[in-house]
Motif scaffolding. Structure first.
Motif, mmCIF file in Angstrom:
data_model
loop_
_atom_site.group_PDB
_atom_site.id
_atom_site.type_symbol
_atom_site.label_atom_id
_atom_site.label_comp_id
_atom_site.label_asym_id
_atom_site.label_seq_id
_atom_site.Cartn_x
_atom_site.Cartn_y
_atom_site.Cartn_z
ATOM 1 N N SER A 260 0.830 -1.207 0.000
ATOM 2 C CA SER A 260 0.000 0.000 0.000
ATOM 3 C C SER A 260 0.861 1.252 0.000
ATOM 4 N N VAL A 261 1.950 1.215 0.769
ATOM 5 C CA VAL A 261 2.888 2.346 0.764
ATOM 6 C C VAL A 261 3.478 2.541 -0.631
ATOM 7 N N MET A 262 3.809 1.436 -1.307
ATOM 8 C CA MET A 262 4.336 1.527 -2.669
ATOM 9 C C MET A 262 3.314 2.151 -3.619
ATOM 10 N N ILE A 263 2.050 1.755 -3.473
ATOM 11 C CA ILE A 263 0.999 2.352 -4.293
ATOM 12 C C ILE A 263 0.948 3.854 -4.051
ATOM 13 N N GLY A 264 1.070 4.235 -2.777
ATOM 14 C CA GLY A 264 1.082 5.663 -2.463
ATOM 15 C C GLY A 264 2.239 6.395 -3.100
ATOM 16 N N SER A 265 3.404 5.750 -3.147
ATOM 17 C CA SER A 265 4.565 6.406 -3.766
ATOM 18 C C SER A 265 4.370 6.579 -5.268
ATOM 19 N N PHE A 266 3.708 5.607 -5.931
ATOM 20 C CA PHE A 266 3.382 5.768 -7.349
ATOM 21 C C PHE A 266 2.386 6.903 -7.552
#
Length: 399
Positions: A260-266
């Motif tokens: 989810s954090v990775m999705i936020g970074s994208f």
């Protein structure tokens, strides 16, 4: 396949799709020197964060497996945040004066000591580990970023037990030390200033610059809610009918949080192409506050709670690069580490007070909601201050 594995698979697919779609819009970096700098920094930083995140799902459950009560666990965590609060400012001054690279090596040794203490089911030894871990955390969230700005211009726990991730972290940290010493040059903030002057200068900047002051307020409010969440998601998602919460797949849940954090970074990349950071962060913080309200309103519906936690972690993924960017614009380089650790004083104080009060889960998450909503209001004020103004060039008076 239960809801935890389904969530993990779904989030993995979303991350892969976002990765390939965002790759088309990323321009290649022709500057070889800048590319090498990126690789040098990321190699070290990923080891540091990996060592930290490997421990994330298992700290609470490890303490429970040692027979610690809820109050003792809160006290252990409270000592860690208290240690970070008390040592943070001096660590920041140390980094600015004696070198960020050296400070990052100190981080690794402190964290190795913290991980070693996890092998001993004795409260006093675990307490020492929390002190070391709190000091290490202060360095992780200040010196690494300061070094980078200046140079710029689970899964084994199911098999080997809850302590295994901490041993893997030690391996990461040893490799980290070697990489820092071989790959990084040393740099400083104001190496000619003494501790009193550095602290006074940092305090003067915070008090005189409203934008820096607001950044500190927002960071303290958001990250205090984030840390309380990190400590409380395990008991909240554990069915009360279970005696042994090892039935909860901690590694899969935490991995889903990281996805989810990775999705936020994208999403951060997409958002910055269309809006100013000060603008869209208002809405991100509001969504984060709404996400923390779900455990208060419907704590018994675990699926909804889990989904709201994913939403919060997406906001975390947007928050980190957003605030790193704004700090690069607004925080002076020569006292950057000192200022960043001063920001952590109210952060750690808030978490410490919440933990020591031993509030109910619903009350704790209500306080998180209030904290995030207050951060949203402060972000709106920051947006108004910076509206219609171009960002200054990042401060780069490093030596």
């Amino acid at each position: 396949m239960n809801v935890f594995w389904l969530s993990f698979c779904f989030l993995s697919v979303v991350c892969i799709l976002l990765y390939y779609s965002s790759g088309k819009g990323v321009q290649s970096q022709d500057d070889r020197e800048f590319f090498l700098f990126q690789q040098t920094y990321l190699c070290v930083y990923l080891l540091a964060v990996g060592a930290d995140w490997l421990q994330g799902p298992y700290v609470y459950v490890l303490y429970e497996s040692y027979g610690m009560t809820s109050y003792q666990i809160n006290l252990l965590f409270g000592v860690g945040f208290g240690s970070s609060m008390l040592s943070g400012t001096f660590i920041g001054i140390f980094a600015d004066q004696y070198g960020r690279r050296l400070n990052c090596v100190v981080f690794a040794f402190l964290y190795i000591g913290s991980c070693i203490t996890k092998h001993f089911p004795h409260f006093s030894i675990l307490l020492v580990g929390r002190v070391l871990g709190g000091m290490a955390t202060s360095i992780l969230f200040s010196a690494f970023e300061s070094w980078a700005v200046c140079e710029h211009n689970k899964v084994v726990a199911d098999i080997y037990g809850y302590v295994a991730p901490f041993d893997v972290s030690i391996i990461f940290l040893v490799v980290l030390i070697v990489c820092i010493l071989k790959l990084w040059n040393e740099n400083y903030g104001d190496s000619n200033s003494n501790s009193t002057v550095s602290f006074a200068t940092a305090g003067k900047v915070i008090l005189n610059d409203k934008k820096v002051f607001l950044l500190g307020i927002i960071q303290s409010l958001f990250e205090s809610a984030m840390y309380v969440f990190v400590l409380k998601w395990t008991p909240l998602l554990t069915p009360k009918t279970l005696i042994d919460n090892s039935a909860i797949p901690h590694g899969i849940i935490f991995s889903s949080f990281m996805l989810s954090v990775m999705i936020g970074s994208f999403l951060f990349t997409y958002l910055t192409n269309k809006f100013r950071i000060e603008n869209f962060m208002r809405f991100v913080l509001f969504i984060a506050s709404f996400s923390m309200l779900t455990p208060v309103l419907i704590p018994q519906i675990k699926v909804c709670v889990l989904l709201s936690f994913f939403g919060f972690e997406i906001c975390v993924g947007i928050f980190w690069p957003s605030f790193a960017t704004m700090r690069g614009h607004f925080v002076p380089e020569k006292v950057r580490s000192t200022i960043m650790n001063i920001f952590r004083i109210p952060l750690n104080l808030i978490v410490l007070l919440v933990l020591l009060q031993d509030f109910s889960t619903e009350t704790t998450f209500f306080l998180c909601t209030f904290s995030l909503l207050s951060a949203c209001i402060a972000q709106h004020v920051l947006y108004k201050l910076t509206n219609h103004h171009h960002h200054p060039e990042p401060h780069n008076e490093c030596v």
